[in-house]
Design an enzyme around this catalytic site. Structure first.
Site, short mmCIF file in Angstrom:
data_model
loop_
_atom_site.label_atom_id
_atom_site.label_comp_id
_atom_site.label_asym_id
_atom_site.label_seq_id
_atom_site.Cartn_x
_atom_site.Cartn_y
_atom_site.Cartn_z
N LYS A 72 0.88 -1.17 0.00
CA LYS A 72 0.00 0.00 0.00
C LYS A 72 0.91 1.21 0.00
CE LYS A 72 -4.35 1.44 2.20
NZ LYS A 72 -5.24 1.20 3.36
N GLY A 196 -8.31 -1.11 15.54
CA GLY A 196 -8.62 -2.20 16.43
C GLY A 196 -7.44 -3.06 16.83
N GLN A 250 -10.48 -12.68 7.03
CA GLN A 250 -9.08 -12.55 6.61
C GLN A 250 -8.33 -13.87 6.60
OE1 GLN A 250 -6.98 -9.07 8.14
NE2 GLN A 250 -8.93 -8.11 8.60
N ARG A 264 1.68 2.25 9.47
CA ARG A 264 0.35 2.51 8.92
C ARG A 264 0.37 3.87 8.24
NH1 ARG A 264 -3.40 -1.57 10.32
NH2 ARG A 264 -4.41 -0.63 8.52
N HIS A 391 49.05 -21.38 -12.38
CA HIS A 391 48.15 -20.38 -12.94
C HIS A 391 47.66 -19.47 -11.81
CE1 HIS A 391 45.39 -23.57 -11.53
NE2 HIS A 391 44.52 -22.58 -11.33
N ASP A 393 44.25 -17.72 -9.98
CA ASP A 393 42.79 -17.71 -9.81
C ASP A 393 42.37 -16.29 -9.46
OD1 ASP A 393 43.07 -20.92 -8.27
OD2 ASP A 393 42.34 -20.46 -10.28
N LYS A 566 42.63 -18.25 31.25
CA LYS A 566 41.22 -18.20 30.86
C LYS A 566 40.53 -17.13 31.69
CE LYS A 566 37.29 -21.15 29.80
NZ LYS A 566 36.31 -20.10 30.12
N GLU A 712 39.98 -19.07 36.46
CA GLU A 712 39.05 -20.13 36.05
C GLU A 712 39.77 -21.31 35.42
OE1 GLU A 712 34.95 -20.49 33.37
OE2 GLU A 712 36.32 -18.83 33.09
#
Length: 861
Positions: A72, A196, A250, A264, A391, A393, A566, A712
């Site tokens: 829309k 609504g 709907q 909207r 060659h 690439d 860690k 840890e």
């Protein structure tokens, strides 16, 4: 804001503020009339509309994907309440539609119509650029063959007649909710942004649209019979005064409904906005505008997650470029070749594509859309390939893959000579970083090295002619900047023959090296922040973190290892470009605004740009990383809260790897080379940035040091290993002194006694195959604030049935089940024989992890 004239807007150059080209993933769009006022009563511009759809895309696209979209359109704006401008509905796609827009065909009575499928950000922005403020979609999707499927959702539109409003709609919504619950369906409300409320419910695809429409009609008629003073099911307007129409129609296969999160076309920029039932129950319910919707998404995410089924998520996760790699996969055995081989249904994703997937557009410091850099066409790589015959690439990034040519006589360096180039199969983007030896007997067997790599500017790309300017790396084979032409002379597609020609430098000096141009990326909710957005040349979303496997000291007997501590923090990739710093989590979330003090990292980087891997940590009073303290910095979005938390609990960044420097990727280099480059690039910044030492070869010394510091554990890394992006690899082995486990929250139990009305315990799980296995109940480690915060986050995730398997009846008796979206971490003593956590203690949420990234861990030295 004064309205920009159409004439002035059309005359603006592509680099001007009112007509600009942007890159969205691998797509390029020309956005025009960006300063046009679309909503005069609020001064909302087209630029803001585009920024809204960019920010909301990750939440909206799952609800529009694979559904033919009716648009829309308000090309001249919506007008005012007293003088609205009329829109027009558009179903069939115009001839000017870009080829990359996904589309579906729908048979109408007299013709076959071609609709867009709004599956990705680029298509969503393209719709908005054309003035399509509203998107309307059916309750069904097109299947993978392009055929119309059965509906996967039921919708009831509660439309108030004259003299009725949202209050009456809310009353009816609660009545409908009760009936749907009795049918085993969960109703999800959406304030329509117009008048609504829409009520959605997910349904199995075994019912046809006609059957579902009959069910909806019966619901409407039954409620009308019981509440004739409030409800009407007949469409006649004369019957609707002071009542609410339950529009069941709907669900008809030919009908559509405004898509959730769509704007909207009313006087104010309201949105079809998902709402909670708590809001529906409260008085004073109002429609929401787009700014309110973005703010809510930051807090609570998508309230319509229950509508998104697994099939939709899986289809959306397949990159559009996947089919382009079928020929590449067919020639390679992923178990034998070191080349990157994405699995079927998955293609490599470029940095720009990753940004698009996160809902990002190019933006300037003030949040406005700007053109991408000249070289935003993508990356190039030229590889030396010593196979049967030496060659080159020659590869150019295009549409999510590397379009590739083999150049038998190598890339020409003399403009007077043309060389043959033979087009080969498209390669995944990861191939741009590949260097190694392809084993004998495999396709392309031999050694591959990178001759040059960098970015390119695109001048022309047609089926038979490609004109590019390459900007290579320092010391690379093309010598800085070089212009090339590829001209097709024979055949089409793979094995077609081309001439590759090195063109003379242009008069402007295109043969001279130059710095990489900026590609500028905004945070996901660009329009909801007032903070300036930094200009970044290096894309923070290009890389994914390498992960460690859990192990023991015995796993480190063979090979050369370097051992690091860690750190008990949050893993992050830091991108520095000049003075600009961006932080991205392991699950690709932008953390930049959450840790503002880390902007000072730029002061410690001795290169123009860099991508650094490391850990965000918060230290306790003894100078040790504390995950508990770090929790106080996580999940904060309001600027005032972030500033206060930063003053109370400052964080710092511990850098332990370098993935890119000055635009050159280092992921193909071994750990020792990357670590050396890290030391050369990073200078510590007091209280903000540090490079903790590594123990080269002395594993026992590292373990003793970590234990003495009460850390840890440690992470051991093979010194000869590459950086394996996105993989959990034994080349990195973590050894933890204490047992911790990441877990997925699948439900919770209410508290009792003093905790009545609060959270009592969490029911947690770990992934096992494609399912979630129950791992136990966690009831300790929470304080009052964390219990309340967890409840707020869990409430919108509630679901009727458990998503985790194996929950004992005693634990499930009073459980509140939730969708398994949140990840946390617990400490525990051991796994029981029934594979439950023994004595688990809650450590905190892991906002940096996704449920699919959780693995079962085991500790031990």
């Amino acid at each position: 804001m004064a309205r920009t004239s159409t004439r002035a807007a059309r005359s603006a150059p592509s680099g001007g503020r009112d007509a600009q080209v942007v890159a969205i993933g691998d797509r390029r769009l020309r956005l025009t009339h960006l300063d046009k006022i679309i909503y005069p009563e609020t001064g909302t511009t087209k630029r803001e509309v585009l920024e809204y759809y960019t920010a909301v895309a990750p939440f909206m696209l799952p609800h529009t994907a694979f559904r033919p979209a009716t648009r829309k359109r308000w090309v001249d704006g919506v007008g005012t309440a007293s003088a609205p401008l009329e829109p027009f509905f558009e179903k069939n796609l115009p001839d000017s539609t870009p080829a990359w827009v996904p589309r579906g065909h729908v048979q109408h009575t007299s013709r076959m119509a071609q609709y867009p499928l709004v599956n990705d950000l680029a298509t969503l922005v393209w719709c908005a650029q054309l003035g399509a403020l509203e998107l309307h979609v059916p309750q069904w999707q097109l299947d993978e063959t392009g055929k119309q499927g059965n509906p996967d959702r039921l919708v009831l539109d509660l439309d108030p007649g004259e003299g009725a409003g949202l209050a009456e709609c809310s009353e009816v919504a609660l009545l409908v909710r009760g009936i749907l619950r009795g049918m085993g369906l969960d109703a999800l409300p959406v304030t329509s942004g117009s008048k609504g409320i829409h009520l959605y419910a997910h349904v199995d695809r075994k019912y046809t649209s006609a059957q579902l429409s009959d069910v909806a009609k019966e619901i409407a008629r039954a409620l009308e019979a019981d509440h004739r003073d409030l409800i009407v099911s007949d469409m006649k307007k004369t019957l609707r005064r002071g009542k609410v129409l339950i529009d069941w129609s709907q669900n008809n296969a030919k009908k559509t409904t405004i898509a959730p999160y769509s704007l909207r076309g009313r006087a104010h920029p309201t949105v079809a906005a998902p709402r909670s039932w708590k809001e529906i129950e409260q008085p004073g319910l109002e429609h929401l505008d787009f700014r309110q919707v973005l703010e809510r998404l930051d807090r609570q995410g998508d309230l319509l997650l229950g509508l998104i089924d697994t099939e939709t998520g899986e289809r959306m996760s397949r990159p559009a470029a996947a089919s382009a790699l079928d020929a590449y996969r067919a020639k390679r055995d992923a178990s034998r070749t070191p080349e990157p081989v994405p699995p079927p249904g998955q293609a490599a994703v470029s940095g720009t594509t990753a940004a698009a997937a996160e809902g990002q557009l190019f933006t300037a410091d003030d949040g406005s859309l700007v053109p991408p850099p000249a070289d935003a066409a993508g990356r190039f790589v030229i590889q030396d390939h010593y196979a049967t015959r030496h060659h080159h690439d020659f590869r150019l990034e295009r549409d999510g893959v590397l379009v590739s040519w083999a150049v038998p006589r190598l890339t020409p360096e003399d403009p007077a000579r043309n060389h043959l180039a033979v087009q080969t199969e498209d390669h995944p983007l990861e191939y741009g970083d590949f260097a190694g030896t392809i084993p004998k007997g495999e396709y392309g067997a031999g050694t591959v090295t990178i001759w040059d790599a960098g970015t390119y500017e695109l001048e022309k790309w047609r089926d038979d002619e490609v004109l590019v300017t390459l900007h290579g790396r320092e010391g690379g084979g093309v010598g800085g900047t070089a212009r090339f032409a590829l001209i097709r002379t024979k055949g089409e597609g793979e094995k077609s023959q081309w001439l590759i020609h090195r063109r003379k430098p242009d008069a402007g000096g295109a043969g001279r090296p130059r710095s990489r141009a900026a590609s500028i990326v905004a945070p996901r909710h660009a329009s909801s922040t007032t903070e300036p957005v930094a200009a970044l040349r290096t894309d923070p979303h290009r890389y994914s973190t390498m992960l460690a496997l859990a192990g023991t000291r015995a796993d480190l007997r063979d090979g050369d290892w370097s051992v690091e501590m860690k750190w008990d923090g949050i893993r992050a990739l830091v991108t520095v470009d000049g003075d600009a710093v961006t932080l991205v989590s392991r699950n690709d979330r932008d953390l930049t605004s959450q840790y503002p003090e880390l902007a000072a990292i730029a002061q410690g980087v001795r290169s123009s740009s860099a991508v650094i891997d490391g850990e965000i940590v918060a230290l306790d009073s003894r100078g040790r990383p504390s995950f508990g303290r770090l929790q106080q910095r996580m999940n904060r979005t309001k600027p005032g809260e972030i500033r206060a938390a930063a003053r109370a609990v400052p964080v710092r960044f511990y850098a332990f790897d370098l993935l890119e420097r000055d635009g050159l990727s280092l992921v193909g280099r071994d750990y020792r080379a990357r670590r050396q480059a890290l030391g050369e690039t990073i200078t510590p910044v007091d209280g903000v940035l540090d490079v903790p030492p590594a123990f080269d070869g002395d594993v026992d010394a590292a373990l003793n040091a970590a234990s003495a510091l009460d850390l840890e554990g440690v992470v051991a890394k093979r010194v000869g290993s590459d950086y394996e992006q996105g993989r959990r690899s034994g080349a990195w082995t973590k050894i933890k002194f204490h047992s911790t486990q990441e877990v997925v929250i699948g439900g919770w139990r209410p508290g009792r006694g003093e905790r009545k009305g609060s959270l009592g315990s969490l029911l947690v799980a770990v992934p096992e195959g494609d399912a979630l296995r129950y791992a136990g109940r966690v009831g300790t480690g929470f304080d009052t604030a964390s219990r309340a915060a967890l409840l707020r986050m869990l409430e919108p995730l509630q679901r009727k049935k458990p998503a985790i398997a194996g929950v004992p009846d005693a634990d499930a008796a009073d459980a509140v089940w939730v969708s398994p979206q949140l990840v946390g971490e617990v400490s525990f003593t051991e796994w029981t024989e029934t594979r439950r956590l023994r004595h688990p203690v809650w450590r905190g949420l892991r906002a940096d992890k996704r449920p699919d990234q959780v693995v079962e861990e085991r500790a031990g030295i």
